[in-house]
Design a protein around this motif. Structure first.
Motif, PDB file in Angstrom:
ATOM      1  N   ALA A   1      13.279   5.324   4.977  1.00 19.65           N
ATOM      2  CA  ALA A   1      13.442   5.522   6.918  1.00 19.65           C
ATOM      3  C   ALA A   1      11.851   4.893   6.882  1.00 19.65           C
ATOM      4  O   ALA A   1      11.950   4.143   8.252  1.00 19.65           O
ATOM      5  N   THR A   2      10.901   5.501   6.447  1.00 14.57           N
ATOM      6  CA  THR A   2       9.518   5.049   6.903  1.00 14.57           C
ATOM      7  C   THR A   2       9.485   3.651   6.811  1.00 14.57           C
ATOM      8  O   THR A   2       8.824   2.795   7.413  1.00 14.57           O
ATOM      9  N   ILE A   3       9.814   3.041   5.452  1.00 17.10           N
ATOM     10  CA  ILE A   3       9.536   1.407   5.439  1.00 17.10           C
ATOM     11  C   ILE A   3      10.363   0.743   6.312  1.00 17.10           C
ATOM     12  O   ILE A   3      10.029  -0.299   6.786  1.00 17.10           O
TER      13      ILE A   3
ATOM     14  N   THR B   1       0.766  -1.109   0.045  1.00 16.24           N
ATOM     15  CA  THR B   1      -0.125  -0.037   0.129  1.00 16.24           C
ATOM     16  C   THR B   1       0.958   1.424   0.043  1.00 16.24           C
ATOM     17  O   THR B   1       0.832   2.184  -0.754  1.00 16.24           O
ATOM     18  N   TYR B   2       1.860   1.335   0.947  1.00 13.55           N
ATOM     19  CA  TYR B   2       2.716   2.505   0.988  1.00 13.55           C
ATOM     20  C   TYR B   2       3.590   2.705  -0.313  1.00 13.55           C
ATOM     21  O   TYR B   2       3.791   3.740  -0.871  1.00 13.55           O
ATOM     22  N   MET B   3       4.148   1.655  -0.862  1.00 12.21           N
ATOM     23  CA  MET B   3       4.937   1.752  -1.891  1.00 12.21           C
ATOM     24  C   MET B   3       4.288   2.090  -2.956  1.00 12.21           C
ATOM     25  O   MET B   3       4.769   2.909  -3.986  1.00 12.21           O
ATOM     26  N   ASP B   4       3.039   1.509  -3.431  1.00 15.01           N
ATOM     27  CA  ASP B   4       2.262   2.034  -4.541  1.00 15.01           C
ATOM     28  C   ASP B   4       1.671   3.485  -4.477  1.00 15.01           C
ATOM     29  O   ASP B   4       1.866   4.248  -5.460  1.00 15.01           O
ATOM     30  N   GLU B   5       1.492   3.907  -3.243  1.00 11.30           N
ATOM     31  CA  GLU B   5       1.158   5.144  -2.856  1.00 11.30           C
ATOM     32  C   GLU B   5       2.239   6.101  -3.245  1.00 11.30           C
ATOM     33  O   GLU B   5       2.146   7.177  -3.952  1.00 11.30           O
TER      34      GLU B   5
ATOM     35  N   GLY C   1       8.890  -2.225   9.561  1.00 15.15           N
ATOM     36  CA  GLY C   1       9.442  -3.543   9.831  1.00 15.15           C
ATOM     37  C   GLY C   1       9.931  -4.385   8.817  1.00 15.15           C
ATOM     38  O   GLY C   1       9.743  -5.393   8.758  1.00 15.15           O
ATOM     39  N   LEU C   2      10.874  -3.592   8.071  1.00 16.85           N
ATOM     40  CA  LEU C   2      11.614  -4.226   7.007  1.00 16.85           C
ATOM     41  C   LEU C   2      12.500  -5.276   7.253  1.00 16.85           C
ATOM     42  O   LEU C   2      12.651  -6.102   6.695  1.00 16.85           O
ATOM     43  N   ASP C   3      13.121  -5.302   8.461  1.00 15.09           N
ATOM     44  CA  ASP C   3      14.022  -6.192   9.094  1.00 15.09           C
ATOM     45  C   ASP C   3      13.278  -7.481   9.208  1.00 15.09           C
ATOM     46  O   ASP C   3      14.028  -8.604   8.969  1.00 15.09           O
ATOM     47  N   GLU C   4      12.223  -7.506   9.905  1.00 15.17           N
ATOM     48  CA  GLU C   4      11.355  -8.476  10.037  1.00 15.17           C
ATOM     49  C   GLU C   4      10.971  -9.328   8.967  1.00 15.17           C
ATOM     50  O   GLU C   4      10.965 -10.428   8.760  1.00 15.17           O
TER      51      GLU C   4
ATOM     52  N   ASP D   1      12.486  13.633  -1.247  1.00 12.89           N
ATOM     53  CA  ASP D   1      11.963  12.943   0.046  1.00 12.89           C
ATOM     54  C   ASP D   1      12.362  11.637   0.056  1.00 12.89           C
ATOM     55  O   ASP D   1      11.833  10.696   1.056  1.00 12.89           O
ATOM     56  N   TRP D   2      13.293  11.009  -0.786  1.00 14.45           N
ATOM     57  CA  TRP D   2      13.545   9.626  -1.045  1.00 14.45           C
ATOM     58  C   TRP D   2      14.078   9.043   0.525  1.00 14.45           C
ATOM     59  O   TRP D   2      13.355   7.839   0.897  1.00 14.45           O
TER      60      TRP D   2
END
Length: 544
Positions: free
Chosen positions: A521-523, A497-501, A527-530, A515-516
């Motif tokens: 950082a938001t991703i 959802t976040y990536m598509d947005e 919970g990217l590591d998990e 803003d990259w």
């Protein structure tokens, strides 16, 4: 409330919400899912081979996803009427449009009001594991072994097929949508088409790089190529912006293991898993599309109407696009003069055609629920479409009605379909007889019988162009354990959802590319590591 009424209420809700339901023919009441009304005597005796499959008539109800390009009422199409006579099994198809299908399917499954089976179920490995572990979907391991000789033979011939549909718990809960491994054109899916006559008018060569492609789009925008005195040429169009982005990933060094894994691939520099949406190369890809969009080279309607495929097809039929990303402009827009592009070389020399699907394109295309009183008969019903004869009937229909057999044994559609007197496209004409247009169906797609867009000479020629640039290894969809699945699904949905947005915002300029770092950082905080730890575990199982 009895089963019949409860199931009818689910369908009615879907109809009221989406207005995309195709109901039963002739106002016939839908039989109850899996009850005596559904089976005319539960557990009918199944014949081991041949037809009919059962001697005593059986009625089944299937929920099915409906593509915009397929028939509106499958109960009235020749294939399902004739197959009912052959098998002695009458299926009542309840159709829900693609856009609303997942929500309505899950509503039915979680409420307990669901039919005997789901055809064109569009289930991911996560869905299969979830509903399989709950017992909503029945295990097919033994049923396939005993009652599906055609599919069993294919699993033995292509071990990757069994690997792709066997879940982390060792069970098989579905029949897949399978693409013949040697049918390159169909495994490519949507292709990037460019208008050859406009190239010639502009005195330009076929693009070899992403920069060449950009220059062609610029020339289209500034030239009255259709000679109507209007600035109505649209350089580039597609049904969805994300489809364009996915198509170009390989040209920027991403998507190294094919199209089934949109967010994770293998980094060739580290030989480790890579999260694509945070990689610097993905930023370069978005920067490229931001340039195209900001200069008016991408159809402005692509975002607000990304689900309205029919509008895209209608606009394309007017001959205004210089390039399109789709299955075929010939079959869906009746547009000639397009040629498929090669894999384009990106800014760092990458020339990978990453939008390439595994042999099992959709692992969960057909599932049988625990309401089904005749699973053996249902498995035999489905297995026929993995055979040569069943394959021919599914795609071609019936001899001397929808197809003719040539002296050399090859088959082709009749003039009614290929040269329709009412001016219908091939796919519009063929749905009187069969229901395959739209894709995603259970069964196998063989080039010999599949006469859709991917079998046209232009598509086969495009496939030859990119063969040398296909990924060396293609991953099927991974499966996750019951423990992993819940957390994986939550994270994957959030990331998607976040990536598509943000992908759309970066491309359209609604969010600046400066803003990259905040986006990355938001991703990570999400919970990217998990997520990558769970993915690593699934990958390790896949390797074994």
């Amino acid at each position: 409330m009895n089963n019949s009424k409860k199931w009818a209420s689910v369908i009615l809700t879907a109809a009221m919400t989406t207005t995309m339901i195709a109901g039963c023919s002739g106002g016939e009441k839908a039989p109850a899912a899996g009850g005596k009304e559904s089976s005319k005597g539960a557990e009918a005796k199944v014949n081991a081979t041949g037809f009919p499959i059962v001697n005593e008539p059986v009625n089944l109800t299937f929920l099915a996803a409906k593509a915009p390009t397929t028939a509106n009422n499958w109960n009235e199409t020749m294939i399902w009427q004739e197959y009912a006579k052959m098998t002695n099994i009458k299926v009542n198809f309840q159709l829900i449009g693609f856009d609303a299908f997942t929500e309505k399917r899950n509503l039915a499954l979680t409420s307990g009001d669901y039919p005997d089976a789901i055809y064109l179920a569009r289930m991911s490995t996560d869905d299969l594991m979830k509903y399989g572990s709950q017992g909503v979907l029945i295990k097919l391991n033994d049923l396939i072994d005993k009652h599906a000789p055609n599919f069993k033979k294919l699993m033995e011939q292509y071990p990757e097929v069994k690997k792709a549909i066997t879940m982390a718990d060792g069970n098989i809960y579905s029949f897949p949508n399978m693409l013949s491994p040697d049918f390159t054109s169909v495994r490519m899916g949507g292709k990037l088409w460019i208008k050859k006559e406009w190239l010639e008018a502009l005195k330009m060569e076929e693009p070899k790089t992403t920069e060449d492609f950009y220059n062609y789009l610029k020339a289209v925008k500034s030239t009255d190529l259709n000679k109507n005195g209007k600035a109505d040429e649209i350089p580039l169009g597609a049904t969805k912006l994300k489809d364009l982005v996915s198509h170009f990933k390989g040209f920027f060094g991403l998507g190294t293991r094919g199209s089934s894994h949109q967010m994770v691939d293998m980094d060739p520099n580290t030989n480790g898993l890579r999260f694509v949406p945070t990689d610097e190369r993905y930023k370069e890809l978005l920067t490229y599309f931001n340039k195209l969009y900001s200069e008016g080279l991408i159809d402005k309607d692509i975002l607000p109407n990304e689900k309205d495929q029919n509008k895209f097809f209608a606009k394309g039929a007017e001959g205004v696009y210089g390039a399109v990303r789709m299955t075929s402009p010939f079959t869906l827009m009746k547009q000639t003069g397009f040629i498929g592009t090669n894999a384009l070389q990106g800014p760092k020399g990458d020339k990978l055609y990453s939008e390439y699907r595994p042999a099992v394109s959709g692992p969960g295309a057909f599932v049988i629920t625990n309401k089904n009183k005749n699973p053996e008969a249902t498995v035999r019903w489905m297995d026929y479409f993995f055979s040569e004869e069943g394959n021919k009937m599914f795609f071609m229909g019936f001899k001397d009605k929808s197809y003719v057999e040539k002296p050399d044994g090859n088959v082709d559609y009749t003039d009614e379909i290929l040269k329709n007197p009412q001016g219908l496209t091939m796919e519009q004409a063929v749905v009187k007889y069969v229901t395959w247009p739209g894709g995603g169906y259970p069964g196998i797609v063989r080039q010999k019988y599949f006469k859709g867009a991917e079998s046209m000479q232009e598509s086969l020629d495009t496939a030859k162009k990119v063969e040398a640039n296909l990924p060396k290894e293609i991953w099927p969809a991974f499966s996750f354990t019951e423990k992993e699945n819940e957390r994986y699904l939550a994270l994957n949905n959030d990331f998607t959802t976040y990536m598509d947005e943000m992908t759309a915002k970066f491309i359209t300029g609604a969010a600046p590319l400066s803003d990259w770092d905040k986006y990355v950082a938001t991703i990570k905080k999400m919970g990217l590591d998990e997520y990558m730890k769970i993915y690593q575990a699934a990958y390790e199982r896949y390797k074994k």
